[in-house]
Design a protein around this motif. Structure first.
Motif, PDB file in Angstrom:
ATOM      1  N   HIS A 195       0.846  -1.346   0.199  1.00 58.11           N
ATOM      2  CA  HIS A 195       0.092  -0.007   0.132  1.00 58.11           C
ATOM      3  C   HIS A 195       0.818   1.237  -0.193  1.00 58.11           C
ATOM      4  O   HIS A 195       1.833   1.282   0.831  1.00 58.11           O
ATOM      5  CB  HIS A 195      -1.199   0.044   1.206  1.00 58.11           C
ATOM      6  CG  HIS A 195      -0.383  -0.371   2.672  1.00 58.11           C
ATOM      7  ND1 HIS A 195      -0.151   1.071   3.425  1.00 58.11           N
ATOM      8  CD2 HIS A 195       0.036  -1.328   3.104  1.00 58.11           C
ATOM      9  CE1 HIS A 195       0.470   0.524   4.452  1.00 58.11           C
ATOM     10  NE2 HIS A 195       0.429  -0.814   4.523  1.00 58.11           N
ATOM     11  N   VAL A 196       0.546   2.284  -1.027  1.00 55.71           N
ATOM     12  CA  VAL A 196       1.279   3.253  -1.085  1.00 55.71           C
ATOM     13  C   VAL A 196       0.517   4.509  -0.983  1.00 55.71           C
ATOM     14  O   VAL A 196      -0.587   4.605  -1.560  1.00 55.71           O
ATOM     15  CB  VAL A 196       1.982   3.252  -2.503  1.00 55.71           C
ATOM     16  CG1 VAL A 196       2.925   4.544  -2.946  1.00 55.71           C
ATOM     17  CG2 VAL A 196       2.708   1.959  -2.712  1.00 55.71           C
ATOM     18  N   GLY A 197       1.146   5.363  -0.217  1.00 58.70           N
ATOM     19  CA  GLY A 197       0.261   6.696   0.008  1.00 58.70           C
ATOM     20  C   GLY A 197      -1.107   6.508   0.741  1.00 58.70           C
ATOM     21  O   GLY A 197      -1.432   5.493   1.313  1.00 58.70           O
ATOM     22  N   LYS A 198      -2.058   7.162   0.177  1.00 55.07           N
ATOM     23  CA  LYS A 198      -3.483   7.015   0.988  1.00 55.07           C
ATOM     24  C   LYS A 198      -4.471   6.025   0.039  1.00 55.07           C
ATOM     25  O   LYS A 198      -5.250   5.746   0.415  1.00 55.07           O
ATOM     26  CB  LYS A 198      -4.170   8.363   1.031  1.00 55.07           C
ATOM     27  CG  LYS A 198      -3.739   9.175   1.963  1.00 55.07           C
ATOM     28  CD  LYS A 198      -4.053  10.528   2.010  1.00 55.07           C
ATOM     29  CE  LYS A 198      -3.323  11.636   2.967  1.00 55.07           C
ATOM     30  NZ  LYS A 198      -3.411  12.996   2.523  1.00 55.07           N
ATOM     31  N   THR A 199      -4.007   6.117  -1.264  1.00 55.56           N
ATOM     32  CA  THR A 199      -4.964   5.354  -1.939  1.00 55.56           C
ATOM     33  C   THR A 199      -4.674   4.265  -2.841  1.00 55.56           C
ATOM     34  O   THR A 199      -5.269   3.701  -3.595  1.00 55.56           O
ATOM     35  CB  THR A 199      -5.925   6.333  -3.104  1.00 55.56           C
ATOM     36  OG1 THR A 199      -4.654   6.841  -4.044  1.00 55.56           O
ATOM     37  CG2 THR A 199      -6.427   7.550  -2.499  1.00 55.56           C
ATOM     38  N   GLY A 200      -3.186   4.088  -2.768  1.00 58.46           N
ATOM     39  CA  GLY A 200      -2.630   3.011  -3.411  1.00 58.46           C
ATOM     40  C   GLY A 200      -2.720   1.622  -2.765  1.00 58.46           C
ATOM     41  O   GLY A 200      -2.646   1.447  -1.430  1.00 58.46           O
ATOM     42  N   PHE A 201      -3.244   0.417  -3.599  1.00 59.05           N
ATOM     43  CA  PHE A 201      -3.301  -0.718  -2.714  1.00 59.05           C
ATOM     44  C   PHE A 201      -3.308  -1.848  -4.028  1.00 59.05           C
ATOM     45  O   PHE A 201      -3.379  -1.379  -5.064  1.00 59.05           O
ATOM     46  CB  PHE A 201      -4.876  -0.887  -2.129  1.00 59.05           C
ATOM     47  CG  PHE A 201      -5.807  -0.859  -2.930  1.00 59.05           C
ATOM     48  CD1 PHE A 201      -6.511   0.376  -3.307  1.00 59.05           C
ATOM     49  CD2 PHE A 201      -6.585  -1.894  -3.356  1.00 59.05           C
ATOM     50  CE1 PHE A 201      -7.527   0.163  -4.211  1.00 59.05           C
ATOM     51  CE2 PHE A 201      -7.791  -1.882  -4.176  1.00 59.05           C
ATOM     52  CZ  PHE A 201      -8.285  -0.829  -4.376  1.00 59.05           C
TER      53      PHE A 201
END
Lengths: 563, 143
Positions: A195-201
């Motif tokens: 998971h990257v940042g707030k919205t990365g999955f």
């Protein structure tokens, strides 16, 4: 100041031009530099983010593939090293499961041995699954065909999501199957870790579009690259595939996908562009703020500078104009001086001859033969009159000469109050005839000034004569005022006459400018005054309101400087 | 015996004539000249002239130039400037060049006579001093 002048439009135009120039020169390069840097930075950053995400997904793809291969290898190892008979023993199987669990904590849930008909002949694990028939299970059919299988995630009999790893072996020519259940949570962690940042999955889907993992956020299978994965007519050709497209809410999203498990699964990573480029957005906003503040600063500076500059230009223009006026004025006076010199000479000579001839007659009359002549007294009177008038002519020419030349009079310390008193005395007779009252309020502490007495007489008499002339028919009041101001002495001569019309007020100091009928005025009076006062480093100004009166304001330096 | 022997220089002939008549009546001996050049020529011939009354503005050689010439060639002759063109500048210029005084036309005849008398007296004093100096020189040489 200049705002009220005739040249105001010109100065406004100048200000506009300067502001425009400063802004253009400041903003155009800044704008282009900023835009270039911004563009290059945005591109580079975008590429960097993309490359980073691709690398991340590739990494995880390898990790997941390795995980699955390792599990398969574990089972293969078990089935190769132990015979069907050994593994058929549930207790042996249980021991093997335990050792596997110890080695890979929580990955293996259970182990089972299945015969060729799909019956589970031996089982070790937490569920009561011995003697279960698997012949309809997709993984069983797949393993019978392909020797090894890693199944899709399914709920199965136990009701938990899990998947099966199985291998086919032969005991003689009788096939049997070794299968193990892999804990979904352990596998899911592998993907959930991305998971990257707030919205990365990330999530994994199979060819049917079924989710193989539990995504962190809502996951729309219809989006991104799945279409091409699920729809076999347009297969994904590359192992790693990255694209940007709007998601179902219309927000631009980065999709990075990688094929897994012999292209049966697809690992998909998605992140909103706005989130991926959040740092860039921040830098963008910050630079915008700096740009706006800087721009406002430049604007304010341009405004201030231009106005200040134009003010200065206006002041120097005004000074120049005044200087021009003075040059013109002094030029006029100079030519007047030449004229006056000639006139004086030409008049003085004949007058001198007349006077001398009259004197000669007088001389003759003293001879003996004229004594006792009854007309003697009358003759003497007439000759004396000729002499007197001749002297008067001389006086006039002398004055004309001296005022025009600005010399011919002695300079000394002069008390202006005394001169004003004298002028009042001299003018009182004329004033009385014209029904004009003379009034004075003189400051007794007025310092003496260095000036020519006759010149000051002439200046003040000129002003008074003009005032009397102006009020001859109406009568009125002439007021003299003196007072010191700083290092200066101020003399005010006011009248209650008809005032000077706006149209001529600019010309009253010009030589030969007169409002009197032809033959009554030379137009020299005020220009002589002007010349005298300017020569003394003083200033003469006129204020006039038509119908109310006129005030002449003379300012002279009180210091004892040489003149 | 006349009060003084004077030369009147002016380009205005009627003025010179009128003045000659009036001054002669006042016991002055007058030599008339109508230009600067003429004045210098006559001065060279007539050594008895004590005072020159000189107009400043004349065609040809003007008064200031004539004054310079007179002062360099006949240093003992006194000069009174008389002009219709008198300004302080020309007056001062005249005085600087060694004029005795300056008067403006038209002037009072009595003033002019008084000035001439003063100038003549000054000239005679000068001459006397020079004679005395010469006498002294001669006597001291003898000793």
């Amino acid at each position: 100041m200049w705002r009220k002048s005739v040249r105001a439009p010109y100065y406004k135009h100048l200000i506009r031009n300067m502001i425009f120039t400063i802004l253009a020169v400041s903003f155009v390069p800044v704008f282009f530099v900023s835009w270039t840097i911004y563009y290059a930075f945005a591109n580079a950053y975008h590429e960097k983010v993309n490359a980073h995400l691709v690398a991340l997904v590739e990494n995880h793809k390898r990790q997941i593939d390795a995980f699955l291969n390792a599990r398969l290898a574990d089972i293969l190892f078990l089935s190769e090293n132990f015979s069907f008979a050994q593994l058929n023993d549930p207790e042996f199987l249980q021991a093997k499961l335990l050792s596997l669990k110890n080695n890979y904590s929580g990955v293996f849930v259970d182990l089972g041995v299945v015969d060729a008909d799909g019956n589970q002949v031996a089982y070790a694990g937490p569920f009561k699954l011995s003697r279960v028939h698997y012949n309809n299970a997709p993984w069983f059919q797949a393993v019978m065909k392909n020797q090894v299988v890693v199944s899709d995630v399914f709920l199965g009999l136990r009701g938990f999501p899990h998947f099966i790893v199985a291998v086919k072996r032969f005991d003689g020519d009788k096939p049997w199957i070794m299968r193990a259940t892999i804990d979904f949570i352990a596998f899911n962690n592998l993907v959930e870790n991305i998971h990257v940042g707030k919205t990365g999955f990330a999530a994994i889907v199979n060819k049917k579009g079924e989710l193989q993992t539990k995504p962190r956020f809502q996951f729309n299978v219809a989006q991104g690259c799945f279409g091409r994965f699920i729809d076999c007519d347009q297969p994904l050709t590359r192992e790693i595939f990255s694209e940007e497209r709007p998601d179902e809410h219309g927000q631009m999203t980065i999709y990075v996908s990688a094929l897994l498990k012999n292209k049966e699964w697809l690992l998909v990573f998605q992140q909103k562009v706005s989130d991926a480029l959040a740092d860039q957005r921040f830098a963008q906003r910050l630079s915008l703020v700096i740009f706006v503040i800087g721009g406002a600063g430049i604007l304010a500076m341009a405004l201030l500078l231009s106005i200040r500059m134009v003010n200065r230009i206006a002041t120097s223009d005004q000074e120049k104009e005044m200087m021009n006026k003075q040059v013109i004025e002094s030029g006029k006076l100079a030519s007047l001086g030449e004229l006056a010199t000639g006139v004086a000479h030409e008049i003085n000579n004949p007058v001198a001859i007349m006077v001398e001839e009259a004197g000669w007659i007088e001389d003759i009359l003293t001879e003996k033969e004229f004594t006792g002549n009854p007309h003697m007294d009358e003759l003497h009177r007439a000759l004396k009159q000729i002499n007197t008038q001749g002297k008067r002519c001389k006086e006039i020419t002398t004055k004309l000469l001296s005022f025009a030349r600005g010399s011919g009079s002695t300079i000394g310390m002069v008390q202006l109050n005394e001169i004003i008193e004298e002028v009042i005395t001299l003018s009182s007779q004329r004033a009385k005839y014209a029904n004009i009252e003379l009034h004075s309020s003189l400051n007794p502490d007025l310092p003496e000034i260095k000036a020519s007495e006759t010149e000051m007489h002439q200046v003040l008499l000129n002003l008074v004569n003009n005032a009397i002339y102006a009020m001859e028919k109406t009568g009125g009041l002439i007021d003299f005022k003196t007072y010191p101001r700083e290092d200066k002495v101020v003399v005010e001569v006011s009248d209650t006459g008809p005032g000077i019309p706006e149209a001529v007020i600019g010309r009253i100091f010009d030589p030969f400018f007169t409002t009197k009928p032809v033959g009554q005025g030379t137009g020299l009076g005020l220009s002589i005054c002007y010349g005298i006062i300017r020569k003394m480093d003083g200033d003469i100004q006129v204020k006039s309101i038509v119908g109310k009166g006129t005030t002449f304001l003379i300012t002279l330096p009180a210091r004892n400087a040489s003149i | 015996m006349t009060i003084a022997n004077i030369m009147l220089v002016d380009d205005e002939v009627p003025f010179v004539e009128a003045m000659t008549r009036r001054l002669t009546k006042r016991d002055l001996e007058i030599h008339a000249a109508y230009s600067g050049e003429e004045a210098l020529q006559k001065l060279a011939k007539t050594s008895s002239v004590e005072v020159v009354i000189l107009d400043i503005k004349m065609p040809g050689m003007d008064g200031i130039e004539a004054l310079k010439q007179i002062k360099s060639r006949f240093p003992l002759v006194e000069v009174i400037m008389l002009t219709g063109h008198a300004t302080v500048e020309t007056g001062i210029e005249g005085m600087k060049q060694g004029a005795f005084d300056y008067l403006m036309k038209p002037c009072d005849i009595n003033d002019l006579v008084a000035k001439v008398e003063q100038a003549a007296r000054k000239k005679r004093q000068h001459e006397e001093k020079i004679i005395q100096a010469r006498v002294k020189e001669i006597t001291s040489r003898r000793e």
